[in-house]
Design an enzyme around this catalytic site. Structure first.
Site, PDB file in Angstrom:
ATOM      1  N   LYS A 209       0.819  -1.205   0.000  1.00  0.00           N
ATOM      2  CA  LYS A 209       0.000   0.000   0.000  1.00  0.00           C
ATOM      3  C   LYS A 209       0.860   1.265   0.000  1.00  0.00           C
ATOM      4  O   LYS A 209       0.643   2.198  -0.773  1.00  0.00           O
ATOM      5  CB  LYS A 209      -0.926  -0.015   1.218  1.00  0.00           C
ATOM      6  N   CYS A 263      -2.667  11.248   1.743  1.00  0.00           N
ATOM      7  CA  CYS A 263      -2.024   9.957   1.463  1.00  0.00           C
ATOM      8  C   CYS A 263      -0.676  10.128   0.780  1.00  0.00           C
ATOM      9  O   CYS A 263       0.360   9.751   1.327  1.00  0.00           O
ATOM     10  CB  CYS A 263      -2.926   9.110   0.581  1.00  0.00           C
TER      11      CYS A 263
HETATM   12  N1  SAJ Z   1      -1.157  14.969  -8.656  1.00  0.00           N
HETATM   13  C1  SAJ Z   1      -0.231  15.565  -9.473  1.00  0.00           C
HETATM   14  N2  SAJ Z   1       0.021  15.020 -10.701  1.00  0.00           N
HETATM   15  C2  SAJ Z   1      -0.619  13.888 -11.120  1.00  0.00           C
HETATM   16  C3  SAJ Z   1      -1.555  13.273 -10.274  1.00  0.00           C
HETATM   17  C4  SAJ Z   1      -1.805  13.822  -9.032  1.00  0.00           C
HETATM   18  O1  SAJ Z   1       0.368  16.590  -9.122  1.00  0.00           O
HETATM   19  O2  SAJ Z   1      -0.347  13.464 -12.245  1.00  0.00           O
HETATM   20  C5  SAJ Z   1      -1.466  15.536  -7.328  1.00  0.00           C
HETATM   21  C6  SAJ Z   1      -2.959  15.850  -7.134  1.00  0.00           C
HETATM   22  O3  SAJ Z   1      -3.283  17.117  -7.665  1.00  0.00           O
HETATM   23  C7  SAJ Z   1      -3.092  15.798  -5.632  1.00  0.00           C
HETATM   24  C8  SAJ Z   1      -2.072  14.717  -5.237  1.00  0.00           C
HETATM   25  O4  SAJ Z   1      -1.210  14.553  -6.351  1.00  0.00           O
HETATM   26  O5  SAJ Z   1      -2.702  17.020  -5.040  1.00  0.00           O
HETATM   27  C9  SAJ Z   1      -2.683  13.377  -4.863  1.00  0.00           C
HETATM   28  O6  SAJ Z   1      -3.758  13.062  -5.747  1.00  0.00           O
HETATM   29  P1  SAJ Z   1      -3.958  11.622  -6.395  1.00  0.00           P
HETATM   30  O7  SAJ Z   1      -5.147  11.688  -7.260  1.00  0.00           O
HETATM   31  O8  SAJ Z   1      -2.682  11.182  -7.021  1.00  0.00           O
HETATM   32  O9  SAJ Z   1      -4.149  10.640  -5.168  1.00  0.00           O
HETATM   33  P2  SAJ Z   1      -5.119  10.634  -3.868  1.00  0.00           P
HETATM   34  O10 SAJ Z   1      -4.329  11.092  -2.701  1.00  0.00           O
HETATM   35  O11 SAJ Z   1      -6.414  11.284  -4.113  1.00  0.00           O
HETATM   36  O12 SAJ Z   1      -5.349   9.040  -3.738  1.00  0.00           O
HETATM   37  C10 SAJ Z   1      -4.218   8.183  -3.636  1.00  0.00           C
HETATM   38  C11 SAJ Z   1      -4.430   7.007  -4.602  1.00  0.00           C
HETATM   39  N3  SAJ Z   1      -3.201   6.254  -4.737  1.00  0.00           N
HETATM   40  C12 SAJ Z   1      -2.739   5.869  -5.953  1.00  0.00           C
HETATM   41  O13 SAJ Z   1      -3.267   6.178  -6.992  1.00  0.00           O
HETATM   42  C13 SAJ Z   1      -1.517   5.029  -5.957  1.00  0.00           C
HETATM   43  C14 SAJ Z   1      -5.562   6.119  -4.095  1.00  0.00           C
HETATM   44  O14 SAJ Z   1      -5.695   4.959  -4.908  1.00  0.00           O
HETATM   45  C15 SAJ Z   1      -5.290   5.699  -2.632  1.00  0.00           C
HETATM   46  O15 SAJ Z   1      -6.309   4.873  -2.118  1.00  0.00           O
HETATM   47  C16 SAJ Z   1      -5.235   6.971  -1.809  1.00  0.00           C
HETATM   48  O16 SAJ Z   1      -4.097   7.740  -2.290  1.00  0.00           O
HETATM   49  C17 SAJ Z   1      -5.034   6.590  -0.356  1.00  0.00           C
HETATM   50  O17 SAJ Z   1      -6.023   6.682   0.401  1.00  0.00           O
HETATM   51  O18 SAJ Z   1      -3.954   6.139   0.031  1.00  0.00           O
END
Ligand code: SAJ
Length: 435
Positions: A209, A263
């Site tokens: 995870k 996360c």
């Molecule tokens: N972000 C970027 N560039 C990207 C993608 C995201 O800068 O290409 C930023 C987003 O704007 C945001 C942050 O990253 O600020 C996190 O967003 P996210 O959509 O990547 O992830 P979370 O935190 O909403 O959810 C993540 C997910 N993990 C993965 O995809 C590996 C989700 O599946 C998990 O369940 C969740 O963390 C968790 O609860 O751990």
């Protein structure tokens, strides 16, 4: 053996922690035929849920309403014996150190109720070794014999914004403490999780995870580094990444104004805390992402003179990512803090966010009136329908900074705005041609 068939008494499950994972999990187990007790230590949360205020995503509210109306999900004030207990409690961090006290308290609360053969599943994201140290430790501390229960870790993996869909379809990884424990938990989860379910040991599941989120953090850091490098070279990072991603074995994520949420910015520390000496890449990636708000603010400061101290910057979006109401660890907070340190006045507008560290503007008009710059931090869909000409008429200076190229930038330029996008060329690049 877990079963909900009519010939047998339906399995009884207690879910502890009715937050963004616990509530939909409880509701979906009820939908699958289990009798579910949902418990949250927060009395106000219990009262809100009983009053039908499920908040959050519409799909979550919908399955929760159905589960409660069916009579199979009850929001309870007291814990009672069950066949299975699922712990969905928070694991916040303080100074990058995980606070596992909620996991410990929840385990202590169920320990006196446990009967031989009961299943205890930890869903919360935790550092490797937590099930053994904290869950098993708390059961022993309460005088119980952990070997007489089935103990597993099934970390949640759903993405905020598509929780119900992902709970139904995502693959799950379940770690068991002793032979048969993971398989027992798998039978329960298979009632509603229709993706593949892989079984392993607890520490591996804990690690998987945290590794998933760390992988994403490192990938985003690479994209952010490219954005800053491309600006130096006056090359469009977005076009560069899009073209590199045409390669069948390349998949670079997107740059942006910072990595938020509870996360991705948090979990890499669970790995680097375990051994700072062999986790240099993970730590560097974290630093690169943490520096993005400062990169945005430097760019604003280059173009917006402080003047007599009345220079005002309007930030669009307080949520940590588009179309969610969650503002935890949002880059907006850090950007605002850095702007204020430099002497700017700031305003934040977000029609979706639930709450923020500072008061949000009630309307877009209030947010942009006499403002000197507009900064798109969170690219909520609703911002796409903003009329640039109307905003132009209200602002003192027509400057638009975007953390991502998410608006119709030509329309904003036509309305008289000078537009600057993170990682983009100073002049628009020629159209992409695909042959
Ligand atoms: N972000 C970027 N560039 C990207 C993608 C995201 O800068 O290409 C930023 C987003 O704007 C945001 C942050 O990253 O600020 C996190 O967003 P996210 O959509 O990547 O992830 P979370 O935190 O909403 O959810 C993540 C997910 N993990 C993965 O995809 C590996 C989700 O599946 C998990 O369940 C969740 O963390 C968790 O609860 O751990």
């Amino acid at each position: 053996m877990i079963s909900t068939s009519e010939s047998e008494t339906p399995v009884k499950v207690t879910v502890l922690g009715l937050g963004y994972i616990g509530l939909p999990t409880a509701a979906m187990l009820a939908e699958a035929g289990c009798r579910v007790d949902g418990y949250d230590v927060d009395e106000r949360r219990r009262a809100a849920l009983r009053a039908g205020d499920f908040g959050g995503e519409a799909e979550v509210a919908s399955v929760a309403v159905d589960a409660v109306l069916s009579g199979r999900l009850r929001i309870v004030d007291e814990l009672a014996p069950s066949d299975a207990f699922i712990l969905c409690v928070p694991t916040p961090t303080h100074d990058h150190r995980p606070d596992l006290s909620y996991v410990e308290t929840a385990t202590r609360a169920v320990a006196p109720l446990l009967r031989r053969g009961n299943l205890i599943v930890l869903e919360s994201t935790v550092p490797p070794g937590t099930v053994e140290r904290v869950v098993v430790g708390a059961i022993r501390g309460a005088g119980g014999d952990p070997d007489s229960y089935r103990i597993a870790h099934c970390p949640e993996r759903v993405i905020p914004g598509a929780i119900v869909h992902e709970l139904h379809t995502n693959a799950r990884v379940i770690g068991g403490r002793r032979p048969g424990d993971a398989e027992h938990a798998r039978d329960l989860y298979a009632l509603f999780a229709h993706g593949d379910i892989y079984v392993t040991d607890c520490v591996t599941a804990e690690l998987v995870k945290v590794v998933e989120n760390t992988y994403r953090d490192v990938n985003i850091a690479f994209a952010n580094e490219l954005a800053l490098l491309c600006e130096e070279l006056d090359v469009d990072a977005w076009e560069t990444i899009r073209l590199a991603n045409q390669h069948p074995r390349v998949s670079i994520l997107s740059p942006g104004p910072g990595v938020g949420g509870h996360c991705i910015p948090v979990d890499p520390h669970f790995l680097s805390n375990a051994n700072p000496f062999v986790t240099e890449l993970i730590q560097t990636a974290r630093r690169v992402n943490e520096r993005m708000p400062a990169a945005i603010v430097r760019r604003i400061a280059m173009h917006v003179p402080l003047g007599d101290g009345s220079a005002t910057v309007t930030l669009l979006g307080a949520a940590y990512k588009p179309n969610v109401d969650d503002t935890r660890e949002s880059p907006t907070e850090r950007i605002e803090e850095l702007l204020r340190e430099r002497g700017y006045r700031t305003r934040v507008y977000d029609p979706i966010a639930r709450s923020f560290s500072r008061p949000l503007c009630a309307s877009l008009e209030e947010a942009v009136l006499d403002s000197d710059a507009l900064v798109l931090v969170t690219e909520h869909d609703v911002f796409r329908s903003i009329d640039p000409a109307a905003v132009r008429a209200q602002m003192r200076n027509p400057l638009l900074f975007c953390g991502r190229p998410a608006l119709d930038l030509d329309a904003w330029r036509s309305a008289g705005f000078a537009v600057s996008v993170l990682g983009a060329r100073s002049t628009p690049s020629p159209a992409l041609s695909v042959s």
